[in-house]
Scaffold this motif. Structure first.
Motif, short mmCIF file in Angstrom:
data_model
loop_
_atom_site.label_atom_id
_atom_site.label_comp_id
_atom_site.label_asym_id
_atom_site.label_seq_id
_atom_site.Cartn_x
_atom_site.Cartn_y
_atom_site.Cartn_z
N TYR A 47 0.86 -1.15 -0.04
CA TYR A 47 -0.02 -0.20 0.09
C TYR A 47 0.95 1.28 -0.10
O TYR A 47 1.95 1.05 0.33
CB TYR A 47 -0.95 0.08 1.33
CG TYR A 47 -0.05 -0.11 2.54
CD1 TYR A 47 0.21 -1.40 3.11
CD2 TYR A 47 0.19 1.09 3.14
CE1 TYR A 47 0.94 -1.33 4.29
CE2 TYR A 47 0.98 1.12 4.43
CZ TYR A 47 1.31 -0.26 5.05
OH TYR A 47 1.67 -0.30 5.93
N GLU A 56 1.24 0.32 15.26
CA GLU A 56 0.88 -0.69 14.48
C GLU A 56 1.68 -2.09 14.25
O GLU A 56 2.70 -1.98 13.64
CB GLU A 56 0.24 -0.49 13.02
CG GLU A 56 -0.51 -1.50 11.86
CD GLU A 56 -1.00 -1.01 10.87
OE1 GLU A 56 -0.53 -0.01 10.27
OE2 GLU A 56 -1.73 -1.77 10.45
N GLU A 112 -3.81 -1.45 15.81
CA GLU A 112 -3.29 -0.05 15.53
C GLU A 112 -3.99 0.88 16.00
O GLU A 112 -4.67 1.70 15.21
CB GLU A 112 -3.31 -0.17 13.74
CG GLU A 112 -4.35 -0.34 13.19
CD GLU A 112 -4.33 -0.17 11.51
OE1 GLU A 112 -4.17 0.78 11.28
OE2 GLU A 112 -4.51 -1.27 10.81
N ASP A 134 2.13 -4.65 7.61
CA ASP A 134 1.67 -3.55 7.63
C ASP A 134 1.85 -2.96 9.09
O ASP A 134 1.22 -3.24 10.23
CB ASP A 134 -0.02 -3.55 7.54
CG ASP A 134 -0.79 -2.43 7.73
OD1 ASP A 134 -0.05 -1.20 7.75
OD2 ASP A 134 -1.92 -2.51 7.67
N ASP A 141 3.83 4.63 8.19
CA ASP A 141 2.91 3.53 8.15
C ASP A 141 3.25 2.80 6.90
O ASP A 141 2.84 3.39 5.54
CB ASP A 141 1.59 4.19 8.18
CG ASP A 141 0.58 2.77 7.93
OD1 ASP A 141 0.81 1.49 7.80
OD2 ASP A 141 -0.92 2.91 8.20
N THR A 164 2.87 0.56 11.64
CA THR A 164 3.16 1.97 11.89
C THR A 164 4.03 2.14 13.12
O THR A 164 3.90 1.75 13.92
CB THR A 164 1.82 2.51 12.01
OG1 THR A 164 1.07 2.22 11.02
CG2 THR A 164 1.99 3.80 12.17
MN MN Z 1 -0.80 0.64 8.42
#
Ligand code: MN
Ligand code: GLY
Ligand code: MN
Length: 434
Positions: free
Chosen positions: A209, A417, A378, A252, A241, A254
């Motif tokens: 992402y 996260e 998160e 994923d 992130d 953060t």
């Molecule tokens: Mn994230």
């Protein structure tokens, strides 16, 4: 692929073969054809957008950039993979990888973008195919009940998938470390992003992402999408992130750091939010409702706001009046896998919708936790004017210490996260590996 992962990939394929056989029978299909997809070309242009193969294709074939290729699954037979390898001197054409998994497929290199005419009964065609193409192939496009059942198959991860997500975490953590080093050295957002990409060994088009790299007030823009080219005049905070993909499986992660110009009250908030995130993770285990843990996040946020003098009311009142939701409008987390917001988060195991609560429309995971799920945890706390300002002149707003909010709002916000595997015993944190 390590030898160990290659071995677990064989078990993963065994599981897929038997599950697809069971689901094809249950839904009345003799075979299933899955399209990898193809890049979309910009309108009136000859340049294409970033491409990633369809996740149900990747579930079988660990080649995330493979386009125009087709996988045909027939119960009891070796899956056929038409691997698109055009004769093209402008680009490097794909080749059959030298990996143990290839022996599990009947691989046919082809310069065609469609498979040959298929025979043998009722066919489901899955992926980004039009009804017209599916009809030409003699199949039904994306039958909803079958797709739902195959989504469900992705909810509980195999050992192979967990290993991929684990490696995606290790690589991403190297990126986060480099991002922090660049931040301390006084880098601009773009340089922090480039440091992240370099250390996590990936090009920008391969990230699972778009990386969020927000300095100061940008740390409070939930999906901040730019990278400033210039260093800011002051360094209050950095929120990163950012993840990594391994054979299509995402991490994923953060992290939020305070900078040399931070208000000490912001440092204290980061420490409290970190501790709160670890407390929330303690509750992750099979049988627990993720919605309940999300509600717990709001309870803890209420306590945190009261302890840090951001509100003058009780934790309960901060939750009940919606104050905690103005400071944190997103959900506690989501399923993680081949998609960063993986499929199946708002559906019961037998396919019934489980919508998010009305108070929490952004919550992407509303089901009970099960062994083998990988979820993110998160929590966040942000100074978002669009959400806080409307409260200023209201009865609810009288509970908020606006002086504190105004003093800290230039720091943007905080999110921490981690990626958590649900195990029979409770959980394993795939992100805290040191
Ligand atoms: Mn994230
Ligand atoms: N990076 C998007 C998310 O945390 O859900
Ligand atoms: Mn996330």
């Amino acid at each position: 692929m390590t030898e160990e992962r290659a071995a677990s990939h064989q078990d993963h394929l065994d599981r897929l073969e038997s599950a697809y056989q069971r689901l094809a029978e249950k839904h009345g299909y003799d075979s299933i054809l899955i399209y990898s997809g193809a890049p979309r070309v910009h309108y009136a242009d000859d340049q294409a957008a970033t491409f990633r193969s369809y996740a149900h294709f990747l579930h079988w074939v660990p080649l995330p950039g493979l386009s125009h290729s087709w996988l045909w699954i027939r119960p009891g037979k070796k899956p056929v993979l038409w691997l698109h390898a055009p004769e093209d001197f402008w680009h490097l054409s794909p080749e059959v990888p030298d990996a143990p998994w290839v022996s599990r497929f009947d691989i046919r290199l082809t310069t065609e973008t469609l498979p040959p005419a298929l025979t043998g009964g009722r066919l489901a065609v899955l992926g980004d195919v039009s009804a017209h193409v599916a009809q030409r192939l003699g199949g039904e496009p994306n039958p909803p009940a079958l797709v739902l059942a195959l989504d469900e198959l992705r909810v509980r991860k195999t050992a192979y998938e967990i290993d991929c997500i684990g490696e995606a975490n290790r690589l991403a953590l190297a990126g986060h470390q480099a991002a922090y080093t660049a931040f301390v050295a006084g880098a601009a957002e773009l340089d922090i992003q480039l440091a992240y990409l370099g250390a996590s060994r990936q090009r920008e088009s391969d990230v699972p992402y778009q990386n969020i790299v927000g300095l100061n007030i940008h740390a409070g823009v939930l999906h901040y999408q730019h990278y400033d080219l210039r260093s800011p005049a002051s360094y209050k905070s950095l929120l990163v992130d950012a993840g990594r993909s391994v054979s299509g499986y995402a991490s994923d992660i953060t992290r939020t750091w305070s900078g040399r110009d931070a208000d000490p009250r912001f440092n204290a908030l980061i420490d409290s939010l970190k501790a709160m995130q670890q407390r929330l993770i303690e509750d992750i285990r099979p049988g627990v409702s993720f919605v309940a843990v999300h509600h717990l996040m709001h309870q803890y946020l209420g306590q945190l706001l009261a302890e840090h003098g951001l509100v003058r009311c009780s934790a309960d009142a901060a939750v009940d009046t919606g104050i905690t939701r103005a400071f944190c409008p997103h959900g506690l987390g989501h399923l993680l896998g081949l998609q960063v917001h993986d499929v199946g988060g708002r559906v019961s195991p037998d396919g019934h919708p489980l919508p998010a609560p009305e108070t929490d429309p952004a919550l992407r995971l509303t089901r009970e936790l099960e062994t083998g799920m990988v979820v993110t945890v998160e929590p966040g706390l942000y100074f978002i004017r669009l959400l806080l300002d409307p409260l200023r002149e209201t009865a609810t707003g009288r509970h908020i210490e606006w002086e504190q909010v105004d003093a800290l709002s230039g720091h943007g916000g905080i999110r921490i996260e981690d990626n958590i595997l649900v195990t029979a015993e409770g959980h394993e944190n795939l992100t805290r590996i040191d």
